[in-house]
Design an enzyme around this catalytic site. Structure first.
Site, PDB file in Angstrom:
ATOM      1  N   GLU A 117      -5.625  -8.515   1.010  1.00  0.00           N
ATOM      2  CA  GLU A 117      -6.263  -8.088   2.261  1.00  0.00           C
ATOM      3  C   GLU A 117      -7.729  -7.795   2.000  1.00  0.00           C
ATOM      4  O   GLU A 117      -8.097  -7.183   0.992  1.00  0.00           O
ATOM      5  CB  GLU A 117      -5.625  -6.814   2.847  1.00  0.00           C
ATOM      6  CG  GLU A 117      -4.205  -6.994   3.317  1.00  0.00           C
ATOM      7  CD  GLU A 117      -3.643  -5.739   4.009  1.00  0.00           C
ATOM      8  OE1 GLU A 117      -4.423  -4.881   4.466  1.00  0.00           O
ATOM      9  OE2 GLU A 117      -2.412  -5.636   4.083  1.00  0.00           O
TER      10      GLU A 117
ATOM     11  N   GLU B 100       0.797  -1.220   0.000  1.00  0.00           N
ATOM     12  CA  GLU B 100       0.000   0.000   0.000  1.00  0.00           C
ATOM     13  C   GLU B 100       0.837   1.281   0.000  1.00  0.00           C
ATOM     14  O   GLU B 100       0.840   2.027   0.980  1.00  0.00           O
ATOM     15  CB  GLU B 100      -0.930   0.040   1.221  1.00  0.00           C
ATOM     16  CG  GLU B 100      -1.875  -1.124   1.303  1.00  0.00           C
ATOM     17  CD  GLU B 100      -2.964  -0.947   2.365  1.00  0.00           C
ATOM     18  OE1 GLU B 100      -2.836  -0.035   3.196  1.00  0.00           O
ATOM     19  OE2 GLU B 100      -3.932  -1.713   2.343  1.00  0.00           O
TER      20      GLU B 100
HETATM   21  C1  PNW Z   1      -4.216  -1.884   5.616  1.00  0.00           C
HETATM   22  N1  PNW Z   1      -7.996   3.141   4.170  1.00  0.00           N
HETATM   23  O1  PNW Z   1      -4.182  -0.501   5.819  1.00  0.00           O
HETATM   24  C2  PNW Z   1      -2.835  -2.365   6.025  1.00  0.00           C
HETATM   25  O2  PNW Z   1      -2.138  -2.998   4.983  1.00  0.00           O
HETATM   26  C3  PNW Z   1      -2.816  -3.183   7.271  1.00  0.00           C
HETATM   27  O3  PNW Z   1      -1.541  -3.145   7.834  1.00  0.00           O
HETATM   28  C4  PNW Z   1      -3.885  -2.703   8.212  1.00  0.00           C
HETATM   29  O4  PNW Z   1      -3.802  -3.308   9.471  1.00  0.00           O
HETATM   30  C5  PNW Z   1      -5.229  -2.975   7.564  1.00  0.00           C
HETATM   31  O5  PNW Z   1      -5.307  -2.419   6.264  1.00  0.00           O
HETATM   32  C6  PNW Z   1      -6.423  -2.465   8.376  1.00  0.00           C
HETATM   33  O6  PNW Z   1      -6.394  -1.073   8.493  1.00  0.00           O
HETATM   34  C7  PNW Z   1      -5.190   0.344   5.408  1.00  0.00           C
HETATM   35  O7  PNW Z   1      -8.015   4.277   4.671  1.00  0.00           O
HETATM   36  C8  PNW Z   1      -5.190   1.624   5.935  1.00  0.00           C
HETATM   37  O8  PNW Z   1      -8.833   2.838   3.288  1.00  0.00           O
HETATM   38  C9  PNW Z   1      -6.103   2.552   5.521  1.00  0.00           C
HETATM   39  C10 PNW Z   1      -7.043   2.207   4.562  1.00  0.00           C
HETATM   40  C11 PNW Z   1      -7.062   0.924   4.045  1.00  0.00           C
HETATM   41  C12 PNW Z   1      -6.134  -0.001   4.474  1.00  0.00           C
END
Ligand code: PNW
Length: 437
Positions: A344, A163
């Protein structure tokens, strides 16, 4: 809904979120050690110092994965365990940990999928400018080559950078992730350097004989206009450029989207930072595209956003399973055909360990069932999806939210580090056994 034969049922984690053992076996510090130890940054002052103690309990966790019947396990490698200062010779004890993990997966018939970078940049490299420094992309390529040399013969699928958008947005625009900056001009230069680092790592893998497949891991947000106005349609298009095409176009088409470049402007640090040949590196051919889907975004005529669907405990997440179908079919149409993996998908739920030892996370079961149904529909319509990984295998350190948000199939009782399969884990085991939802 029957899935294809040999479908890669999986679950995902990342190093800083589960490993703990922050000072062991020569591990250096990362930006997340610094950030989590800065007062006021993380809810309840939580840190990843101990986390789910996976560094010590990995064998137990491997047995749990086998119990679930997982076919694929996605984890990340901690750069500061391999190169404590971000450069130079490999720290053998760090390598050995991941060897034990990977060998343990193979012994249990689980296919390893390793992410090279899930946000834990060595602090020494941050001190040298972090991802604003072009040189850090080259340091990343060296680190990647070191990892490929040590593990390239036993990891079939590699993901470069988890990401990049979240580093750009949360790390450099909003500042609620490490390194905690709020500087839009820096943010998009960071985006370019993360993409460059991705491409250089792909090239490093190609130089390693007999190593596996590789690709980027993007969190994609399908963007929809909030109303029928032409202005909303136009705003949605640009929003999509920043959320999705900035990363997809550069990695898979070799160009940055014109609308985003025009919006950033010729004097932006990013546009000035793009050198001849960079896009060729960034678009080095990949073998697989990893998609992470959590939420849609609804864009208003003035470029703002509104909420359409109920959110989870994560305020940024609206629950919209059809978004999974939309994003998988869209990347196949616009960038494919390319083998896809969902690396994910999941949500946080208010889980409690009941007196009888059960955890009734029915919300997670419903969420995963609906999202898998949407993925199945995409497969039926021709999307070459090879695997699906629930975020997450274990409850873990959810970044700025600390341990308050629980995302796991497996509950962690932090005071005792006891692992308890939630209802969703039992359900997922049955899905895997049936190869069907
Ligand atoms: C992911 N959004 O992060 C990460 O890859 C993980 O490490 C994390 O624990 C998981 O999703 C849950 O948050 C994100 O704002 C952070 O859409 C933000 C977003 C999406 C995924």
């Amino acid at each position: 809904m029957q899935f294809p034969v040999n479908f890669g049922w999986g679950a995902a984690t990342s190093a800083y979120q589960i490993e703990g053992a922050a000072k062991e076996d020569g591990r250096g510090e990362s930006v997340w050690d610094t950030f989590s130890h800065t007062p006021g940054r993380i809810r309840n002052g939580d840190t990843g110092d101990v986390a789910a103690d996976h560094y010590h309990r990995y064998a137990e966790d491997l047995d749990l994965m086998r119990d679930l019947g997982l076919r694929s396990y996605r984890f990340s490698i901690s750069w500061p365990r391999i190169q404590p200062d971000g450069t130079g010779a490999a720290n053998q004890r760090g390598i050995d940990f991941y060897r034990r993990l990977v060998d343990g997966l193979h012994e249990r018939g689980i296919s390893p999928m390793a992410t090279l970078f899930h946000w834990d940049l060595p602090q020494t490299l941050q001190d040298a400018g972090g991802w604003e420094s072009r040189d850090v992309a080259y340091r990343f390529a060296d680190y990647a080559a070191t990892v490929f040399e040590a593990l390239g013969d036993r990891v079939p699928v590699w993901l470069t950078i988890n990401e990049p958008k979240t580093v750009v947005q949360n790390g450099y625009l909003f500042g609620h992730h490490a390194p905690g900056r709020q500087d839009p001009d820096a943010a998009y230069l960071v985006a370019h350097h993360l993409q460059l680092a991705h491409g250089l790592a792909v090239q490093a893998l190609r130089a390693e004989d007999g190593a596996g497949r590789i690709g980027p891991a993007f969190n994609l947000h399908p963007c929809y206009p909030a109303d029928d106005s032409p202005a909303a349609a136009e705003a949605t298009r640009l929003y999509d450029g920043y959320e999705n095409r900035l990363y997809l176009d550069s990695a898979l088409k070799g160009s940055y989207p014109e609308d985003v470049l025009a919006d950033l402007g010729p004097t932006s640090r990013m546009v000035r930072g793009i050198r001849d040949g960079d896009l060729e590196i960034i678009s080095s051919p990949v073998d697989v595209l990893a998609v992470q889907y959590y939420t849609p975004i609804y864009v208003t005529a003035n470029g703002g956003t509104v909420r359409r669907w109920p959110t989870s405990e994560a305020s940024w997440q609206q629950i919209y399973p059809d978004g999974m179908y939309d994003i998988l079919t869209r990347v196949t149409r616009d960038y494919g055909p390319i083998p896809l993996t969902v690396t994910e998908n999941g949500l946080p739920t208010p889980d409690v360990l009941a007196a009888d030892g059960t955890v009734e996370d029915t919300g997670r079961v419903t969420f995963l069932r609906d999202h898998l149904a949407a993925a199945h529909r995409a497969v039926t319509d021709g999307v070459p999806l090879e695997s699906f990984h629930v975020w997450s295998l274990l409850d873990n350190f959810e970044w700025a939210e600390g341990y308050d948000q629980r995302w796991g199939l497996i509950y962690i009782d932090y005071p005792t580090q006891r692992r308890v399969l939630k209802r969703s884990a039992h359900w997922y085991r049955q899905v895997i056994a049936d190869n069907a939802v």
